[in-house]
Design an enzyme around this catalytic site. Sequence first.
Site, PDB file in Angstrom:
ATOM      1  N   LYS A 134      -8.511  -0.990   6.306  1.00 11.00           N
ATOM      2  CA  LYS A 134      -8.775  -1.527   4.958  1.00 11.00           C
ATOM      3  C   LYS A 134      -7.805  -2.661   4.620  1.00 11.00           C
ATOM      4  O   LYS A 134      -8.195  -3.656   4.005  1.00 11.00           O
ATOM      5  CB  LYS A 134      -8.690  -0.395   3.927  1.00 11.00           C
ATOM      6  CG  LYS A 134      -9.893   0.544   4.000  1.00 11.00           C
ATOM      7  CD  LYS A 134      -9.758   1.762   3.091  1.00 11.00           C
ATOM      8  CE  LYS A 134      -8.807   2.779   3.656  1.00 11.00           C
ATOM      9  NZ  LYS A 134      -8.829   4.088   3.010  1.00 11.00           N
ATOM     10  N   ASP A 190     -14.922   3.410   7.513  1.00 15.14           N
ATOM     11  CA  ASP A 190     -13.936   4.332   6.946  1.00 15.14           C
ATOM     12  C   ASP A 190     -14.564   5.242   5.901  1.00 15.14           C
ATOM     13  O   ASP A 190     -14.240   6.430   5.836  1.00 15.14           O
ATOM     14  CB  ASP A 190     -12.755   3.571   6.338  1.00 15.14           C
ATOM     15  CG  ASP A 190     -11.727   4.550   5.763  1.00 15.14           C
ATOM     16  OD1 ASP A 190     -11.217   5.374   6.551  1.00 15.14           O
ATOM     17  OD2 ASP A 190     -11.477   4.516   4.544  1.00 15.14           O
ATOM     18  N   HIS A 220       0.853  -1.196   0.000  1.00 15.89           N
ATOM     19  CA  HIS A 220       0.000   0.000   0.000  1.00 15.89           C
ATOM     20  C   HIS A 220       0.880   1.234   0.000  1.00 15.89           C
ATOM     21  O   HIS A 220       1.839   1.333   0.753  1.00 15.89           O
ATOM     22  CB  HIS A 220      -0.895   0.010   1.239  1.00 15.89           C
ATOM     23  CG  HIS A 220      -1.806   1.199   1.291  1.00 15.89           C
ATOM     24  ND1 HIS A 220      -3.010   1.222   0.620  1.00 15.89           N
ATOM     25  CD2 HIS A 220      -1.677   2.399   1.886  1.00 15.89           C
ATOM     26  CE1 HIS A 220      -3.585   2.397   0.824  1.00 15.89           C
ATOM     27  NE2 HIS A 220      -2.803   3.133   1.598  1.00 15.89           N
ATOM     28  N   ARG A 248     -14.397  13.463   8.140  1.00 11.73           N
ATOM     29  CA  ARG A 248     -13.098  14.093   8.424  1.00 11.73           C
ATOM     30  C   ARG A 248     -12.765  15.138   7.368  1.00 11.73           C
ATOM     31  O   ARG A 248     -12.217  16.200   7.667  1.00 11.73           O
ATOM     32  CB  ARG A 248     -11.996  13.023   8.464  1.00 11.73           C
ATOM     33  CG  ARG A 248     -12.033  12.162   9.723  1.00 11.73           C
ATOM     34  CD  ARG A 248     -11.181  10.911   9.534  1.00 11.73           C
ATOM     35  NE  ARG A 248      -9.783  11.219   9.269  1.00 11.73           N
ATOM     36  CZ  ARG A 248      -8.955  10.443   8.567  1.00 11.73           C
ATOM     37  NH1 ARG A 248      -9.380   9.299   8.053  1.00 11.73           N
ATOM     38  NH2 ARG A 248      -7.715  10.800   8.371  1.00 11.73           N
ATOM     39  N   SER A 250      -7.545   4.441   9.357  1.00 10.31           N
ATOM     40  CA  SER A 250      -8.210   4.410   8.054  1.00 10.31           C
ATOM     41  C   SER A 250      -7.492   3.460   7.097  1.00 10.31           C
ATOM     42  O   SER A 250      -8.114   2.596   6.462  1.00 10.31           O
ATOM     43  CB  SER A 250      -8.228   5.844   7.493  1.00 10.31           C
ATOM     44  OG  SER A 250      -8.598   5.857   6.140  1.00 10.31           O
TER      45      SER A 250
END
Length: 436
Positions: A187, A161, A82, A168, A183
Amino acid sequence: MRITDIILKKRNGGTLGKEEIDFFINGYVSGEIPDYQISALLMAIWFNGMNPEETVALTLSMAGSGDQVDLSAIPGVKADKHSTGGVGDTTTLVVVPLVAACGGKVAKMSGRGLGHTGGTLDKLESIPGFEVNQTMERFIEIVSEIGLSIIGQTANLVPADKMLYALRDVTMTIDNLSLIAGSIMSKKIASGSDVIVLDVKTGNGAFMQDVDAAVNLAKAMVAIGNSVGRKTLALVTDMNQPLGNAVGNALEVREAIEILQGKYKKGELKAVSFALAENMLVLSGTVRTKEEAGVLLQEALDSGRALGKLGDMIEMQNGNPAVTEDLSLLPEAGKVITVKAEQQGFLSSLRTAEIGHCSMLLGAGRTKKSDPVDPAVGIWMKKREGDQVEKGEELAEFHVNDEKNVDEAISRFRKALKISDVQPEKRPLVYQAVEG
Ligand code: URA
Ligand code: CA
């Protein structure tokens, strides 16, 4: 339990327990707790922070708010990667085929572009026919058969999320370490992989501008992953210029394919991709050391096996695998405009987020979720930070269809590049590896 007591506790600097965190996440997702109370709580968290235990509890509560992907039907260790988001940051399209060509298994769910940053799904969709939406059964079947697949997130992956991020975004509470870590890691955890390698970007094209903040985010995310039995490691890498030369969807696919074709011996995109892939192979247990991984990866590249894996994935997801041999099958813009230097010197700095915005102005990204993207357009950089530049020399190519914003994009691009007499010091590409 009452939400007002939880808000008060956090407002006064207290520490929330796991039950309290589960209560507000579940209540928010079910619709029992309204936006305005969660907004107040988010702001209290922003001011007072969360300790590591609270951050882990938040992440797990979020991860459990929707689908939890079960990859156990795929034999072997599953590895994911990621990136926290950058410009010209196409590592996924290089890393995933490389790792699969070395025997790793990658079942990856990716996202779309966000603001000035690109998204893997948008890039993949520039490949003719490629389908990012696959059923979970088909996803698991593809990875079992060929070792890799990249799809969009399922609709019900971490609904907490989706809701919190939207809130947010409009309450100015995005930039909190615990909220960002929760967050991202919720995931990753819900996506089911055993190994998670994070690329935490730092610099003027990243969420985290300074290195210390990025290292702290990396440490928080690595701690979360390892605390739930996922082997997690983070590299903190430079985002003070586009990582590759291409900024734009089909252009970035082209560059990734060219790397897998062995066209480039050097370059930051290739180097970061190798660093990420090495760590994925080591954490997966495919090899013992990064040096062994490096040898294996180079062999996968030189033999054409990594490129073949990309072709296999494209074919399995209904795209035309011939693009891996014939780049002219990718969408091409109607016009290419060369931007040349107006003075000589060294390219001493680049405002990276602004370069991402210039590519968006050409149509490569979205300002609203519903905006279409033009896969063909974008910017191809011809110079890197520190390079010497002659007057009249090419700085970049602008690949253009709709000419509406081109003048503005070029003028903003010129201002985003600083050319000066002194050569800047070379920056590190990988600032730090954060291990559990
Ligand atoms: N990326 C995410 O997915 N979440 C954040 O909060 C920030 C970046
Ligand atoms: Ca063509």
